[in-house]
Design a protein around this motif. Sequence first.
Motif, PDB file in Angstrom:
ATOM      1  N   GLN A   1     -27.869   4.599 -66.443  1.00  0.00           N
ATOM      2  CA  GLN A   1     -27.542   3.549 -65.490  1.00  0.00           C
ATOM      3  C   GLN A   1     -28.808   2.761 -65.190  1.00  0.00           C
ATOM      4  O   GLN A   1     -29.902   3.327 -65.121  1.00  0.00           O
ATOM      5  N   ALA A   2     -28.670   1.459 -65.008  1.00  0.00           N
ATOM      6  CA  ALA A   2     -29.810   0.596 -64.718  1.00  0.00           C
ATOM      7  C   ALA A   2     -29.851   0.300 -63.224  1.00  0.00           C
ATOM      8  O   ALA A   2     -28.862  -0.146 -62.649  1.00  0.00           O
ATOM      9  N   VAL A   3     -30.996   0.569 -62.614  1.00  0.00           N
ATOM     10  CA  VAL A   3     -31.166   0.320 -61.182  1.00  0.00           C
ATOM     11  C   VAL A   3     -32.381  -0.591 -60.997  1.00  0.00           C
ATOM     12  O   VAL A   3     -33.518  -0.178 -61.233  1.00  0.00           O
ATOM     13  N   VAL A   4     -32.139  -1.823 -60.612  1.00  0.00           N
ATOM     14  CA  VAL A   4     -33.227  -2.776 -60.420  1.00  0.00           C
ATOM     15  C   VAL A   4     -33.922  -2.485 -59.097  1.00  0.00           C
ATOM     16  O   VAL A   4     -33.285  -2.397 -58.050  1.00  0.00           O
ATOM     17  N   LYS A   5     -35.240  -2.333 -59.156  1.00  0.00           N
ATOM     18  CA  LYS A   5     -36.033  -2.008 -57.971  1.00  0.00           C
ATOM     19  C   LYS A   5     -36.754  -3.228 -57.408  1.00  0.00           C
ATOM     20  O   LYS A   5     -36.861  -3.400 -56.204  1.00  0.00           O
ATOM     21  N   HIS A   6     -37.320  -4.050 -58.282  1.00  0.00           N
ATOM     22  CA  HIS A   6     -38.008  -5.271 -57.868  1.00  0.00           C
ATOM     23  C   HIS A   6     -37.677  -6.369 -58.876  1.00  0.00           C
ATOM     24  O   HIS A   6     -37.452  -6.094 -60.055  1.00  0.00           O
ATOM     25  N   GLU A   7     -37.674  -7.601 -58.414  1.00  0.00           N
ATOM     26  CA  GLU A   7     -37.351  -8.729 -59.277  1.00  0.00           C
ATOM     27  C   GLU A   7     -38.177  -9.934 -58.853  1.00  0.00           C
ATOM     28  O   GLU A   7     -38.584 -10.039 -57.688  1.00  0.00           O
ATOM     29  N   ALA A   8     -38.446 -10.823 -59.778  1.00  0.00           N
ATOM     30  CA  ALA A   8     -39.258 -11.996 -59.468  1.00  0.00           C
ATOM     31  C   ALA A   8     -38.879 -13.141 -60.379  1.00  0.00           C
ATOM     32  O   ALA A   8     -38.530 -12.936 -61.545  1.00  0.00           O
ATOM     33  N   ALA A   9     -38.946 -14.350 -59.843  1.00  0.00           N
ATOM     34  CA  ALA A   9     -38.779 -15.563 -60.639  1.00  0.00           C
ATOM     35  C   ALA A   9     -39.859 -16.543 -60.229  1.00  0.00           C
ATOM     36  O   ALA A   9     -40.089 -16.768 -59.033  1.00  0.00           O
ATOM     37  N   ASP A  10     -40.544 -17.120 -61.202  1.00  0.00           N
ATOM     38  CA  ASP A  10     -41.640 -18.045 -60.933  1.00  0.00           C
ATOM     39  C   ASP A  10     -41.749 -18.998 -62.115  1.00  0.00           C
ATOM     40  O   ASP A  10     -41.986 -18.570 -63.249  1.00  0.00           O
ATOM     41  N   GLY A  11     -41.525 -20.278 -61.868  1.00  0.00           N
ATOM     42  CA  GLY A  11     -41.466 -21.230 -62.965  1.00  0.00           C
ATOM     43  C   GLY A  11     -40.304 -20.880 -63.866  1.00  0.00           C
ATOM     44  O   GLY A  11     -39.176 -20.672 -63.405  1.00  0.00           O
ATOM     45  N   ASP A  12     -40.548 -20.763 -65.174  1.00  0.00           N
ATOM     46  CA  ASP A  12     -39.479 -20.386 -66.093  1.00  0.00           C
ATOM     47  C   ASP A  12     -39.508 -18.893 -66.433  1.00  0.00           C
ATOM     48  O   ASP A  12     -38.820 -18.444 -67.358  1.00  0.00           O
ATOM     49  N   LEU A  13     -40.293 -18.112 -65.686  1.00  0.00           N
ATOM     50  CA  LEU A  13     -40.431 -16.680 -65.930  1.00  0.00           C
ATOM     51  C   LEU A  13     -39.612 -15.863 -64.931  1.00  0.00           C
ATOM     52  O   LEU A  13     -39.566 -16.179 -63.744  1.00  0.00           O
ATOM     53  N   VAL A  14     -38.974 -14.823 -65.425  1.00  0.00           N
ATOM     54  CA  VAL A  14     -38.252 -13.865 -64.586  1.00  0.00           C
ATOM     55  C   VAL A  14     -38.690 -12.469 -64.995  1.00  0.00           C
ATOM     56  O   VAL A  14     -38.705 -12.139 -66.189  1.00  0.00           O
ATOM     57  N   ALA A  15     -39.056 -11.644 -64.021  1.00  0.00           N
ATOM     58  CA  ALA A  15     -39.473 -10.267 -64.286  1.00  0.00           C
ATOM     59  C   ALA A  15     -38.602  -9.305 -63.496  1.00  0.00           C
ATOM     60  O   ALA A  15     -38.211  -9.592 -62.358  1.00  0.00           O
ATOM     61  N   VAL A  16     -38.299  -8.167 -64.110  1.00  0.00           N
ATOM     62  CA  VAL A  16     -37.451  -7.151 -63.489  1.00  0.00           C
ATOM     63  C   VAL A  16     -38.104  -5.783 -63.656  1.00  0.00           C
ATOM     64  O   VAL A  16     -38.464  -5.395 -64.771  1.00  0.00           O
ATOM     65  N   HIS A  17     -38.281  -5.075 -62.553  1.00  0.00           N
ATOM     66  CA  HIS A  17     -38.796  -3.701 -62.536  1.00  0.00           C
ATOM     67  C   HIS A  17     -37.599  -2.807 -62.269  1.00  0.00           C
ATOM     68  O   HIS A  17     -36.950  -2.921 -61.234  1.00  0.00           O
ATOM     69  N   TRP A  18     -37.273  -1.917 -63.226  1.00  0.00           N
ATOM     70  CA  TRP A  18     -36.035  -1.164 -63.084  1.00  0.00           C
ATOM     71  C   TRP A  18     -36.177   0.249 -63.594  1.00  0.00           C
ATOM     72  O   TRP A  18     -37.060   0.571 -64.383  1.00  0.00           O
ATOM     73  N   GLN A  19     -35.293   1.098 -63.091  1.00  0.00           N
ATOM     74  CA  GLN A  19     -35.211   2.491 -63.521  1.00  0.00           C
ATOM     75  C   GLN A  19     -33.964   2.669 -64.369  1.00  0.00           C
ATOM     76  O   GLN A  19     -32.906   2.107 -64.072  1.00  0.00           O
ATOM     77  N   VAL A  20     -34.099   3.436 -65.444  1.00  0.00           N
ATOM     78  CA  VAL A  20     -32.949   3.823 -66.260  1.00  0.00           C
ATOM     79  C   VAL A  20     -32.808   5.331 -66.121  1.00  0.00           C
ATOM     80  O   VAL A  20     -33.710   6.086 -66.495  1.00  0.00           O
ATOM     81  N   ALA A  21     -31.698   5.789 -65.564  1.00  0.00           N
ATOM     82  CA  ALA A  21     -31.554   7.213 -65.283  1.00  0.00           C
ATOM     83  C   ALA A  21     -30.092   7.618 -65.289  1.00  0.00           C
ATOM     84  O   ALA A  21     -29.201   6.806 -65.018  1.00  0.00           O
TER      85      ALA A  21
END
Length: 324
Positions: free
Chosen positions: A131-151
Motif C-alpha cells: 500500500q502507498a502512504v504519502v507522507k509529504h508532498e511538494a509542488a514548485d514550478g513544474d516540479l512535484v515531489a512525493v515522500h511516501w511509504q510502501v508497506a
Amino acid sequence: MTTNGGTLSMVTRVAAAVAGVAILAGCSSVSSASSADETAAGPTETAVAGTASSGGTSADRADSDVEAANKKTVLTLIEDVFPDPTSASAKTEADAVVAPDAVAHGTGLAAGPSGLLDQFAATHTRVANAQAVVKHEAADGDLVAVHWQVASDPNDERSGEAAVDLFRVTDGTIVERWSFSQPIPTGTPASGNTNTMFSDLYANAAEPGSVTEAQEESNRTFAVGAYNTLFRDQDVSVLDTSFDPNYLQHNSVAPNGTAALKGFFSGSATFPPQESSISLSDGDLVWTFSQSAGATASDPFLAADIFRVDDKLIREHWDVVPTS
C-alpha cells in the motif's frame, strides 16, 4: 492511499566516504534511461553550466494555481494506479497522464507510461500486499515531489520501503521523473531516536497554506545554500549558523542534533564533495536532490533530502538514499 502531510543518513553518507569509498557509495545510481533522453532533461542547479540558481526548473515558482494542479495530477496518478498497476484502468490512466517519451531517471527504470507501471509492479513484487502512504508532498514550478511509504501495514512506519519520487509536469502531463527508494530498517534505531523515517515532530511546523510563495523561495535558497556549504564546501561552521543545534533527524543511524555531523566533518579524513542539483520548496519544507560536485546532466543522482526551515534555521530532516 493516505495523504498527510531514510536508513542511510547524511552521517552514513559521510561515514561511507571516510571509510575510503565515494560519498554515498552503495546508493543506487539514479541515472537517465538513455543518453538520448538526457537531452530532453530540464536544467539543474549544478549539472548544467550557467543554471546555478535555477534549482532544476525554468518554470514560474510563484504560480500557485499551476503548482496545485500539478500536485493533483501526480497524487491522483499514485492513488489510482499504484494499487493495481497491471490493470487495464491503470494502463489507461498512465497513458493519459504520462508522456509516451517521458524521461525516467533511475536504475532499471524505463521511459514512458509503461516504465512507470513496471516500476509500480516491481514494488508490489518486493513488498507483499503493498500500500502507498504519502507522507509529504511538494509542488514548485513544474516540479512535484512525493515522500511516501510502501508497506503491507501502513500503520507500521518501521516496515516496508521509504521512497521519494520527483516529477516534472508540463501542461498536465508528466514529462520526466526520478525515483529514490530504500528498505526501512527494523529494530531499535542505532541512534537511539524513537522517531521514524516519516515522523513530523517539530512543534512549530507551518500550517498548510500559511507560507507565501516569496517565503518558500527564500527558504529554498537558504536550505540549498546551507546544504552546499556543508556537503560541497565542507564548511562545518554552517552547522552553527543554519541548523538548530537540536534539529530532528529521521533515521536510525544519526542522533538528533548537529554534534554527530560536526564530528564527521571535523575529522581528519576527506571525502568527495556533493551538491544540490534540483530543489523545490513548498510550505516550510525544502527538498534537495544531489549529485557529485561538478556533475554533468547524465551523472547519477545520489540522494533525496527534505529539510524543514523555520526562522532561518533547519529544524527537521528526512532523507532517502537508495542502496544497490
